[in-house]
Design an enzyme around this catalytic site. Sequence first.
Site, short mmCIF file in Angstrom:
data_model
loop_
_atom_site.label_atom_id
_atom_site.label_comp_id
_atom_site.label_asym_id
_atom_site.label_seq_id
_atom_site.Cartn_x
_atom_site.Cartn_y
_atom_site.Cartn_z
N GLU A 25 4.15 -6.25 1.90
CA GLU A 25 3.82 -6.72 0.54
C GLU A 25 3.70 -5.54 -0.43
O GLU A 25 2.65 -5.30 -1.02
CB GLU A 25 2.47 -7.46 0.59
CG GLU A 25 2.45 -8.63 1.55
CD GLU A 25 1.02 -9.05 1.95
OE1 GLU A 25 0.05 -8.48 1.43
OE2 GLU A 25 0.90 -9.94 2.80
N PRO A 26 4.77 -4.79 -0.61
CA PRO A 26 4.68 -3.63 -1.50
C PRO A 26 4.73 -4.03 -2.97
O PRO A 26 5.49 -4.93 -3.34
CB PRO A 26 5.93 -2.82 -1.13
CG PRO A 26 6.92 -3.87 -0.73
CD PRO A 26 6.14 -4.99 -0.09
N GLY A 27 3.92 -3.38 -3.78
CA GLY A 27 3.99 -3.58 -5.22
C GLY A 27 4.35 -2.26 -5.88
O GLY A 27 5.47 -2.05 -6.36
N ARG A 28 3.38 -1.36 -5.85
CA ARG A 28 3.53 -0.06 -6.51
C ARG A 28 4.82 0.66 -6.10
O ARG A 28 5.51 1.24 -6.92
CB ARG A 28 2.33 0.81 -6.11
CG ARG A 28 2.25 2.14 -6.80
CD ARG A 28 1.13 2.97 -6.15
NE ARG A 28 -0.10 2.26 -5.98
CZ ARG A 28 -1.08 2.19 -6.89
NH1 ARG A 28 -0.95 2.84 -8.02
NH2 ARG A 28 -2.18 1.52 -6.65
N ARG B 54 -5.09 2.93 -16.14
CA ARG B 54 -5.21 3.63 -14.85
C ARG B 54 -5.97 4.97 -14.95
O ARG B 54 -6.82 5.24 -14.11
CB ARG B 54 -3.84 3.83 -14.20
CG ARG B 54 -3.16 2.48 -13.87
CD ARG B 54 -1.92 2.64 -13.03
NE ARG B 54 -2.23 3.12 -11.70
CZ ARG B 54 -2.13 4.36 -11.29
NH1 ARG B 54 -1.67 5.29 -12.10
NH2 ARG B 54 -2.49 4.69 -10.08
N GLY C 7 0.77 -1.24 0.00
CA GLY C 7 0.00 0.00 0.00
C GLY C 7 0.80 1.28 0.00
O GLY C 7 0.22 2.36 -0.16
N CYS D 144 -12.11 3.29 -29.44
CA CYS D 144 -13.41 3.92 -29.65
C CYS D 144 -14.19 4.02 -28.34
O CYS D 144 -15.22 3.36 -28.17
CB CYS D 144 -14.19 3.15 -30.70
SG CYS D 144 -13.30 3.17 -32.25
N GLU D 145 -13.67 4.78 -27.42
CA GLU D 145 -14.32 5.03 -26.12
C GLU D 145 -13.95 6.46 -25.74
O GLU D 145 -12.77 6.84 -25.84
CB GLU D 145 -13.74 4.14 -25.01
CG GLU D 145 -13.92 2.67 -25.17
CD GLU D 145 -15.26 2.17 -24.65
OE1 GLU D 145 -15.97 2.93 -23.97
OE2 GLU D 145 -15.59 1.02 -24.97
N TYR E 101 -9.13 4.44 -12.67
CA TYR E 101 -8.99 5.02 -11.32
C TYR E 101 -8.89 6.55 -11.35
O TYR E 101 -8.47 7.14 -10.35
CB TYR E 101 -7.68 4.54 -10.66
CG TYR E 101 -7.41 3.07 -10.63
CD1 TYR E 101 -8.11 2.22 -9.78
CD2 TYR E 101 -6.38 2.52 -11.40
CE1 TYR E 101 -7.80 0.87 -9.73
CE2 TYR E 101 -6.07 1.17 -11.35
CZ TYR E 101 -6.79 0.35 -10.51
OH TYR E 101 -6.48 -0.99 -10.44
C1 LIG Z 1 -3.06 -8.42 -0.28
C2 LIG Z 1 -2.30 -7.38 -1.01
N1 LIG Z 1 -1.02 -7.16 -0.69
C3 LIG Z 1 -0.28 -6.24 -1.35
C4 LIG Z 1 -0.82 -5.47 -2.37
C5 LIG Z 1 0.05 -4.48 -3.08
O1 LIG Z 1 -0.39 -3.19 -2.96
P1 LIG Z 1 0.53 -1.99 -3.40
O2 LIG Z 1 0.90 -2.19 -4.82
O3 LIG Z 1 -0.30 -0.79 -3.19
O4 LIG Z 1 1.74 -1.99 -2.51
C6 LIG Z 1 -2.17 -5.65 -2.72
C7 LIG Z 1 -2.77 -4.84 -3.78
O5 LIG Z 1 -3.88 -4.96 -4.19
C8 LIG Z 1 -2.92 -6.64 -2.03
O6 LIG Z 1 -4.20 -6.84 -2.33
#
Ligand SMILES: Cc1ncc(COP(=O)(O)O)c(C=O)c1O
Length: 432
Positions: free
Chosen positions: A287-290, A326, A238, A356-357, A330
């Site tokens: 659990e970072p992604g973004r 995105r 997050g 075409c949107e 969003y």
């Molecule tokens: C369970 C869980 N962990 C981690 C993430 C990664 O989130 P972010 O990319 O915001 O760090 C998500 C995103 O949907 C998630 O659902």
Amino acid sequence: MHLFHRQSGELYCEQVSVGELAERHGTPLYVYSQGALSGRYRDLSDALEPLDHRVCYAVKANSNLAVLRVLARLGAGFDIVSEGELRRVIAAGGAAGRCVFAGVGKSEREIEFALRRGIYCFNVESIPELVRINRVAARLGKIAPVAVRLNPNIDAHTHAKITTGTYQNKFGVPFERVEEACARAARLKNLRLRGLQMHIGSQLTKAEPFEAAVKKVIPLARKLAARHGLEFLSIGGGLGIVYDRALASGSPAWWQSPPSRGFITPAAYAGRLAPLLKPLGLRILIEPGRFIVGNAGILVTRVEYVKKTGVKTFVIVDAAMNDLIRPAFYDAFHEIVPVSRHTNLLVSSDVVGPICESGDYFCRDRPLPKVRAGDYLALMSAGAYGFVQASNYNSRPLAAEVLVNGARSAVIRRRQRLPELWAGETFPAWLR
Ligand SMILES: Cc1ncc(COP(=O)(O)O)c(C=O)c1O
């Protein structure tokens, strides 16, 4: 370290000219900086050093095998949500034993595959799911490691489509029912209760919601750890990133500069949370992604036409909402910059794609340097939830992806070929 920067007016990714990449590989083209994504991983992991911790990169943000391999080699664990993502991690050289399996709808097949591969933990979102995992484990003669994902009912104050930690969302076990879910897990013979997990939302730019969630969960985690001998607490992902120059530090390469104006940094995040979490004595997962990949990638596109209607200037580019959804999905903001800057003259522009949107736009009424057909534009901070959400809408092939490392670059996913779009389609007998 500034990894997207300008040299004599030209945009560079590390030491490679973005314009030359676009000429060589065509557009739309995703370009990722290995230095940027490794740097983000290290910043976060180093900041969490005071804790026994594991950074489990959220594969959903960007699941390209080369990206996963870079992170696996840095020692990352992975947060996965499907058999496909687990297979990607394994194909990239990562270990199932360092993966947590999230998601509200794990199928029997997915559970069986993950168990056979030795998953570190299933983050379980309901009692029926506990029962299902127990049944599959019993059939295979295994003990399944599980954690209960709790929903702390805390509003993360982010976009409604990426809020996950309130009772309006489908995720997790309601806070008041977590003890009951853990007791149930403990009674099921083929489960081993290993931890607790939560994830309150994405693109959080302040520490307060994380802190509020952690403070709410700690007493419960302490009680359940004593009762069930838990090993870890995962506080989810997050961490937000800066998308908008206006909110950033103002440096010309703002997309790498440390976020300012109240944006959370790894040091601030760890500084606020580590003192709260340390006394628990549990391993802490994040659990970072973004945060890891978002600023490390851009989408490069070519201007096809400039269309002036008297009311608006439409810059029509060859990328579209199918490549980067995105903005449409969003209302997300992406900084848009010319790859070669030839003028400082600004024109209020709508950058739109060929789909075409009416929702197929990247920005509206934004002052942008004046461009001509054939110019390249870069949509910054497109490394997370960009390519992974791409589709073939309007029968458009998926873009190519390139990874840059210093002066080197390589295609890490070739552009999809048109016949691949209908390769799985067949005619029924009556139409042959
Ligand atoms: C369970 C869980 N962990 C981690 C993430 C990664 O989130 P972010 O990319 O915001 O760090 C998500 C995103 O949907 C998630 O659902």
